[in-house]
Motif scaffolding. Structure first.
Motif, short mmCIF file in Angstrom:
data_model
loop_
_atom_site.label_atom_id
_atom_site.label_comp_id
_atom_site.label_asym_id
_atom_site.label_seq_id
_atom_site.Cartn_x
_atom_site.Cartn_y
_atom_site.Cartn_z
N UNK A 5 50.87 101.90 40.47
CA UNK A 5 50.43 100.85 41.93
C UNK A 5 49.40 99.81 41.17
N UNK A 6 48.78 99.94 39.81
CA UNK A 6 48.05 98.88 39.95
C UNK A 6 48.81 97.60 38.98
N UNK A 7 49.68 98.21 38.41
CA UNK A 7 51.13 97.27 38.29
C UNK A 7 51.53 96.31 39.36
N UNK A 8 51.64 96.58 40.34
CA UNK A 8 52.54 96.03 41.79
C UNK A 8 51.29 95.30 41.81
N UNK A 9 49.51 95.27 42.19
CA UNK A 9 48.30 94.71 42.82
C UNK A 9 48.72 93.87 41.60
N UNK A 10 48.56 93.75 41.13
CA UNK A 10 48.76 92.92 39.77
C UNK A 10 49.01 91.69 40.17
#
Length: 65
Positions: A5-10
Motif C-alpha cells: 500500500x505504501x509503494x502504491x501510494x508513493x
C-alpha cells in the motif's frame, strides 16, 4: 501488505507531482510518427522477404531442371 500500500501510494504521488508529462498534442504527433515508421518498416521487410522468396524459388527451379 502495508508495504504494498505504501509503494502504491508513493508511486501515485510521484506520478502526480514529480513527473513532467508530454503535452497531448506532442504525444499525438509522436504516436503518428511511430505509426508511419512502423508501416514503412513493415513494408520494407515485406518487400525484401518477397524478393528473397522469389530468388530462392527461381534458384530451386534452375537446380530442379
Amino acid at each position: 501488505m502495508a508495504g504494498f500500500i505504501n509503494y502504491v501510494t508513493e508511486s501515485y504521488n510521484e506520478l502526480k507531482n514529480h513527473v513532467t508529462w508530454t503535452p497531448w498534442s506532442e504525444a499525438q504527433r509522436l504516436t503518428l510518427v511511430v505509426i508511419v515508421f512502423s508501416v514503412i518498416f513493415s513494408l520494407a521487410i515485406w518487400g525484401v522477404d518477397t524478393v528473397f522468396s522469389n530468388l530462392i524459388e527461381y534458384y530451386f527451379t534452375l537446380v530442379k531442371s
